[in-house]
Design a protein around this motif. Structure first.
Motif, mmCIF file in Angstrom:
data_model
loop_
_atom_site.group_PDB
_atom_site.id
_atom_site.type_symbol
_atom_site.label_atom_id
_atom_site.label_comp_id
_atom_site.label_asym_id
_atom_site.label_seq_id
_atom_site.Cartn_x
_atom_site.Cartn_y
_atom_site.Cartn_z
ATOM 1 N N ARG A 1 -24.515 -15.233 19.083
ATOM 2 C CA ARG A 1 -22.905 -15.732 19.374
ATOM 3 C C ARG A 1 -22.461 -15.130 18.232
ATOM 4 N NH1 ARG A 1 -21.823 -19.892 22.455
ATOM 5 N NH2 ARG A 1 -23.669 -21.222 23.312
ATOM 6 N N ASN A 2 -21.151 -14.674 18.447
ATOM 7 C CA ASN A 2 -20.192 -13.763 17.492
ATOM 8 C C ASN A 2 -18.707 -14.372 17.815
ATOM 9 O OD1 ASN A 2 -19.245 -11.383 16.557
ATOM 10 N ND2 ASN A 2 -19.009 -10.720 18.804
ATOM 11 N N TRP A 3 -18.300 -14.881 16.551
ATOM 12 C CA TRP A 3 -16.935 -15.303 16.677
ATOM 13 C C TRP A 3 -16.166 -14.971 15.342
ATOM 14 C CZ3 TRP A 3 -21.120 -18.513 16.107
ATOM 15 C CH2 TRP A 3 -20.855 -19.337 14.848
ATOM 16 N N PRO B 1 -23.296 -22.264 27.206
ATOM 17 C CA PRO B 1 -22.196 -22.990 27.194
ATOM 18 C C PRO B 1 -21.019 -22.514 26.122
ATOM 19 C CG PRO B 1 -23.921 -24.147 26.249
ATOM 20 C CD PRO B 1 -24.576 -22.784 26.954
ATOM 21 N N ASP B 2 -19.799 -22.585 26.240
ATOM 22 C CA ASP B 2 -18.727 -22.048 25.396
ATOM 23 C C ASP B 2 -19.114 -20.809 25.125
ATOM 24 O OD1 ASP B 2 -16.746 -22.071 23.448
ATOM 25 O OD2 ASP B 2 -17.870 -23.251 21.883
ATOM 26 N N PRO B 3 -19.033 -19.771 25.803
ATOM 27 C CA PRO B 3 -19.503 -18.374 25.644
ATOM 28 C C PRO B 3 -18.516 -17.602 24.663
ATOM 29 C CG PRO B 3 -18.378 -18.426 27.888
ATOM 30 C CD PRO B 3 -18.655 -19.850 27.261
ATOM 31 N N SER C 1 -14.829 -23.290 20.042
ATOM 32 C CA SER C 1 -14.778 -24.561 19.279
ATOM 33 C C SER C 1 -15.775 -24.548 17.806
ATOM 34 C CB SER C 1 -15.606 -25.888 20.040
ATOM 35 O OG SER C 1 -17.218 -25.574 20.248
ATOM 36 N N ARG C 2 -15.977 -23.272 17.604
ATOM 37 C CA ARG C 2 -16.597 -23.008 16.347
ATOM 38 C C ARG C 2 -15.997 -22.647 15.098
ATOM 39 N NH1 ARG C 2 -22.529 -22.073 17.652
ATOM 40 N NH2 ARG C 2 -22.780 -22.726 19.698
ATOM 41 N N ILE D 1 -11.606 -15.333 18.402
ATOM 42 C CA ILE D 1 -11.865 -14.689 19.561
ATOM 43 C C ILE D 1 -13.621 -14.673 19.491
ATOM 44 C CG2 ILE D 1 -10.155 -13.145 19.824
ATOM 45 C CD1 ILE D 1 -11.185 -11.390 17.804
ATOM 46 N N GLY D 2 -14.104 -14.431 20.389
ATOM 47 C CA GLY D 2 -15.961 -14.454 20.285
ATOM 48 C C GLY D 2 -16.568 -14.083 21.551
ATOM 49 N N SER D 3 -17.779 -14.162 21.623
ATOM 50 C CA SER D 3 -18.449 -13.545 22.610
ATOM 51 C C SER D 3 -20.026 -14.103 22.532
ATOM 52 C CB SER D 3 -18.358 -12.198 22.978
ATOM 53 O OG SER D 3 -19.040 -11.140 21.731
#
Length: 197
Positions: free
Chosen positions: A158-160, A4-6, A10-11, A25-27
Motif C-alpha cells: 500500500r502506498n499513499w 479493499p480500499d485500493p 481512509s488512511r 492519492i494512493g495505490s
C-alpha cells in the motif's frame, strides 16, 4: 484478489488525517512474493532505474552515520536525505527527452517487515524542508507512506500520500489525475519487477 480500499483514501499519514488533506492519492497491489523481497526492491534505490517508470533516478544526498571515506548507500533508511528525479509523464511515447522534476525528501520512519512476527514494513517520507529550493511547509506539506504486509499468497503493498497547503490546490488542478495514475504505475512496476526477478 481485490484489495479493499485500493487507493487508501481512509488512511492517514503521521501528521495529516485524510479529512484534512487537500490532495490524497494512493495505490495498492498484491505481489506473489515474500515481503523481504518486496521490501528490498522498494528500499534499494539502485534498482529503481530497472523498474520505476515514475522515479527512474534517485540521488542520495546524505545517510545517517555515513563515513566521508565511503560512498553513500543506495538503501533508504530512517534519516536518509534524497532527491527524486521525477518523470511526470512516464508513459509518454514521445522521443523528445522529458525533463525531470527534482523533489527533495527525507525518510522520517523506516521499519522492515518481519514475516515471523507479522510486523508490517513501513516507510514514510516527507519534504526535506532544509534542502535549497524546497517550498516552506506552510505552502506545501506532503507526506507519503508505504506499507508492506505479509498476506496469504504473498505481500500486500500500500502506498499513499497526503498534501496540505496553499500550493496543493494548484497541484491538484494541474497534476491530480496524473499523480494518481503515476501512483498506480509505481505499484504495478514494483510488482512486475519483483515477479520477474
Amino acid at each position: 484478489m481485490t484489495l479493499p480500499d485500493p487507493t487508501n483514501a481512509s488512511r492517514a499519514t503521521p501528521n495529516i488525517p485524510p479529512e484534512k488533506a487537500s490532495l490524497h492519492i494512493g495505490s495498492s497491489t498484491l505481489i506473489p512474493a515474500p515481503s523481504p523481497k518486496v521490501w528490498a526492491a522498494l528500499t534499494d534505490t539502485s534498482t529503481w532505474p530497472t523498474w520505476n517508470s515514475f522515479v527512474p533516478r534517485v540521488t542520495i544526498r546524505s545517510q545517517p552515520n555515513a563515513s566521508s571515506q565511503s560512498p553513500l548507500s543506495p538503501i533508504l533508511q530512517q534519516g536518509t536525505k534524497f532527491t527524486f528525479h521525477v518523470r511526470m509523464d512516464p508513459t509518454s511515447t514521445s522521443e523528445k527527452p522529458q525533463p525531470a522534476t527534482d523533489v527533495h525528501l527525507l525518510i522520517t520512519e523506516c521499519t522492515a517487515p518481519d514475516s515471523e512476527t507479522g510486523a508490517v514494513g513501513r516507510i514514510v517520507w516527507t519534504g526535506d524542508y532544509e534542502a535549497p529550493g524546497t517550498m516552506s511547509r506552510s505552502l506545501l506539506l506532503a507526506e507519503r507512506v508505504h506499507e508492506i504486509r505479509d498476506v496469504e499468497g504473498g505481500t500486500e503493498v500500500r502506498n499513499w500520500e497526503a498534501q496540505v497547503g496553499w500550493v496543493v490546490f494548484v497541484v491538484r488542478m494541474m497534476y491530480g489525475v496524473r499523480l494518481q495514475a503515476n501512483f498506480e504505475l509505481w505499484v504495478d512496476d514494483l510488482r512486475r519487477f519483483v515477479e520477474g526477478s
